[in-house]
Design an enzyme around this catalytic site. Structure first.
Site, PDB file in Angstrom:
ATOM      1  N   GLY A  21      11.754  73.187  51.426  1.00 40.56           N
ATOM      2  CA  GLY A  21      13.210  73.364  51.477  1.00 40.56           C
ATOM      3  C   GLY A  21      13.863  72.987  50.164  1.00 40.56           C
ATOM      4  O   GLY A  21      13.746  71.843  49.713  1.00 40.56           O
ATOM      5  N   GLY A  23      17.166  73.105  49.605  1.00 40.93           N
ATOM      6  CA  GLY A  23      18.597  72.885  49.832  1.00 40.93           C
ATOM      7  C   GLY A  23      18.997  71.573  49.179  1.00 40.93           C
ATOM      8  O   GLY A  23      18.356  71.102  48.231  1.00 40.93           O
ATOM      9  N   PHE A  24      20.051  70.950  49.692  1.00 43.72           N
ATOM     10  CA  PHE A  24      20.555  69.729  49.059  1.00 43.72           C
ATOM     11  C   PHE A  24      19.494  68.625  49.056  1.00 43.72           C
ATOM     12  O   PHE A  24      19.257  67.989  48.030  1.00 43.72           O
ATOM     13  CB  PHE A  24      21.815  69.245  49.758  1.00 43.72           C
ATOM     14  CG  PHE A  24      23.025  70.062  49.404  1.00 43.72           C
ATOM     15  CD1 PHE A  24      23.645  69.885  48.187  1.00 43.72           C
ATOM     16  CD2 PHE A  24      23.516  71.018  50.264  1.00 43.72           C
ATOM     17  CE1 PHE A  24      24.748  70.640  47.833  1.00 43.72           C
ATOM     18  CE2 PHE A  24      24.621  71.780  49.926  1.00 43.72           C
ATOM     19  CZ  PHE A  24      25.240  71.592  48.708  1.00 43.72           C
ATOM     20  N   GLY A  25      18.862  68.389  50.197  1.00 46.90           N
ATOM     21  CA  GLY A  25      17.897  67.290  50.284  1.00 46.90           C
ATOM     22  C   GLY A  25      16.690  67.547  49.401  1.00 46.90           C
ATOM     23  O   GLY A  25      16.315  66.723  48.555  1.00 46.90           O
ATOM     24  N   GLU A 180      38.445  76.040  57.714  1.00 53.53           N
ATOM     25  CA  GLU A 180      38.493  76.660  56.390  1.00 53.53           C
ATOM     26  C   GLU A 180      38.541  78.185  56.493  1.00 53.53           C
ATOM     27  O   GLU A 180      39.306  78.849  55.785  1.00 53.53           O
ATOM     28  CB  GLU A 180      37.286  76.193  55.563  1.00 53.53           C
ATOM     29  CG  GLU A 180      37.448  74.727  55.177  1.00 53.53           C
ATOM     30  CD  GLU A 180      36.240  74.098  54.493  1.00 53.53           C
ATOM     31  OE1 GLU A 180      36.393  73.003  53.949  1.00 53.53           O
ATOM     32  OE2 GLU A 180      35.141  74.692  54.507  1.00 53.53           O
ATOM     33  N   ASP A 317      19.672  67.703  57.188  1.00 50.88           N
ATOM     34  CA  ASP A 317      20.111  68.158  58.517  1.00 50.88           C
ATOM     35  C   ASP A 317      19.005  68.099  59.572  1.00 50.88           C
ATOM     36  O   ASP A 317      19.287  68.084  60.765  1.00 50.88           O
ATOM     37  CB  ASP A 317      20.598  69.612  58.431  1.00 50.88           C
ATOM     38  CG  ASP A 317      21.981  69.723  57.825  1.00 50.88           C
ATOM     39  OD1 ASP A 317      22.516  68.692  57.375  1.00 50.88           O
ATOM     40  OD2 ASP A 317      22.530  70.840  57.797  1.00 50.88           O
ATOM     41  N   ALA A 333      26.275  67.521  53.283  1.00 51.49           N
ATOM     42  CA  ALA A 333      25.515  67.520  52.031  1.00 51.49           C
ATOM     43  C   ALA A 333      25.276  66.116  51.464  1.00 51.49           C
ATOM     44  O   ALA A 333      24.153  65.818  51.031  1.00 51.49           O
ATOM     45  CB  ALA A 333      26.224  68.414  51.010  1.00 51.49           C
TER      46      ALA A 333
END
Ligand SMILES: Cc1cc2nc3c(=O)[nH]c(=O)nc-3n(C[C@H](O)[C@H](O)[C@H](O)COP(=O)(O)OP(=O)(O)OC[C@H]3O[C@@H](n4cnc5c(N)ncnc54)[C@H](O)[C@@H]3O)c2cc1C
Length: 441
Positions: A21, A23-25, A180, A317, A333
């Site tokens: 992954g 992503g952010f992590g 949003e 997540d 995040a």
């Protein structure tokens, strides 16, 4: 089933850290391991890191997909001990310390699983085609297509009932993403498209934000929820709380409010109501015996490892970390970033024989944007809303965008939009007549 050949190993005998992954992590963990004596392999099924907090701006024609994505290979190219593989992880063999991929397998000494989450329709998966949710670039461009196609179809429509349905947009879920999206839709209808059509009046658009709970932004303090609701109302959004969606059909949405059941004719429905952990969580749990929570997240130890497997970490997540407050940390995040950094530090500490303290999340607050010049910010003791909150929101999101090029491009787009109110990226892409994801007539 036999796996194809293993992926190529790297030379040397440095410990092998595999991260699933980007992503952010996963990306932050990899970056923090750049000067460490380990060989890092980052695996992702996409070749880019996606800045999901700005996905709604792609879905509403404000930014283009490339503005919020950064290719993993380019982002990590300077770090010689990190390589990137484009592949999908399908499971792990915890006994042999091996990750199973759609393209083969790869061995690890330490594994970091950071595959994030996906949308959740609470057992109504057939709603997905009728009410897409926002998670990937494809979701964002699909939602963008539906929004702007609805205005185009309305312009061609004479029958007033059908016109009303085409100009009714329903957003399900009053969390930050729903708020949003609703705010952006309000601006599209009242500003961006105001003078673009000849037959329809876009300012007559109905935007309904449905929330099952008692208020929108339920994780924020009540006064900020209230201020967000007022800002949305100014943008022409109707907020309906205590409203449960009971069915979604091609031509409308059925909702229950107190004892009243109502079907609202509409053509565009967006789902922003639920997330569940990535599917890989189940495979990791099966391989390790780890427990899953109701959302499919893996219950991790205080150091983010999987019980009984100190060499496997789960972050972001996908992890349920309840050791700090008794409740799981939120799926945002900053949690994933801090966990990525923590695990990298822990790995470095282990190499030096130093024990690691438990993970502690530092909560720096939450923010949600409502339209062009308003936001709500809950920064601990500081709670504020309006233009100042919006400026802080812009700043925080800009500094967190991954590539310098994206920071420049996004600030230019934001500046341009602030003064012109033109959403330059409102392209309708995809085949409107045959797209299987849109069964609507
Ligand atoms: C629309 C939206 C808006 C959001 N807004 C905010 C916000 O304003 N503020 C905030 O803090 N947070 C926000 N979030 C939440 C935030 O984006 C997540 O908490 C964060 O991305 C989690 O990081 P992660 O590393 O756990 O997972 P992700 O960032 O989701 O990364 C997971 C990665 O794993 C890859 N992957 C998944 N499965 C596999 C597999 N089997 N094999 C290989 N690769 C795989 C994916 O391609 C992806 O790159 C938002 C999320 C969404 C969807």
């Amino acid at each position: 089933m036999a796996q194809p050949d293993s992926l190529p190993a790297r030379g040397g005998n440095k410990p092998r850290v595999v991260i699933i992954g980007g992503g952010f992590g996963g990306l932050y963990a990899a970056q923090c391991l750049k000067h460490t004596l380990v060989e890092v392999t980052l695996i992702d099924r996409r070749n880019f890191h996606l800045f999901q907090p700005l996905l709604y701006q792609v879905a509403t024609g404000w930014l283009s997909p490339a503005n919020i994505a950064a290719t993993l290979r380019a982002t990590l190219k300077r770090h010689r001990n990190i390589r990137v593989f484009l592949a999908e992880a399908t499971g792990i063999d915890a006994g042999s310390r091996r990750v199973l991929l759609n393209t083969g397998s790869i061995d690890y000494d330490t594994l970091i699983v950071a595959t994030g989450s996906r949308h959740h329709y609470f057992g109504n998966d057939h709603w997905e085609t009728l009410a897409p949710s926002l998670k990937t670039v494809e979701d964002a461009t699909e939602i963008r297509r539906r929004i702007f196609s609805a205005f185009e179809a309305a312009e061609r429509t004479a029958a007033s009932e059908q016109l009303q349905a085409l100009l009714t947009f329903v957003i399900i879920g009053g969390g930050p993403t729903g708020v949003e999206l609703a705010g952006a839709l309000g601006e599209i209808a009242n500003d961006t498209l105001k003078n673009d059509f000849r037959h329809i009046d876009p300012t007559k658009t109905r935007i309904l934000l449905m929330e099952a709970g008692e208020r929108i932004l339920p994780t924020y303090p009540p006064e900020l929820s209230h201020r967000a609701e007022i800002s949305l109302q100014k943008l022409g959004v109707t907020v309906q709380t205590h409203t449960f969606v009971t069915d979604i059909q091609p031509l409308g949405v059925t909702v229950k409010h107190s004892d009243t059941v109502e079907t609202i004719p509409c053509r565009t429905v967006i789902w922003a109501a639920g997330v569940q952990a990535s599917a890989l969580g189940k495979s990791v749990a099966q391989a390790t015996g780890a427990k899953l929570d109701r959302s499919g997240r893996i219950m991790v130890e205080p150091d983010l490892s999987v019980p009984g497997y100190p060499e496997i970490f789960v972050i972001g997540d996908l992890a349920n970390y309840s050791h700090q407050t008794g409740n799981p940390l939120p799926g945002i995040a900053p949690v994933a970033i801090q966990q990525g950094r923590y695990v990298a530090k822990l790995i470095r500490g282990r190499l030096a024989g130093k024990p690691a303290p438990p993970f502690r999340y530092r909560d720096r607050g939450n923010m949600a944007i409502i339209g062009r010049a308003s936001a709500v910010a809950d920064l601990g003791k500081l709670k504020f809303s309006g233009f100042l909150a919006w400026l802080v929101w812009l700043f925080v999101h800009l500094i967190n965008l991954v590539e310098f090029e994206n920071k420049v491009l996004v600030s230019v787009q934001w500046g341009w939009y602030y003064f012109s109110r033109n959403r330059a990226a409102r392209l309708i892409t995809g085949d409107t007549s045959t797209n299987p994801k849109n069964p609507r007539p």
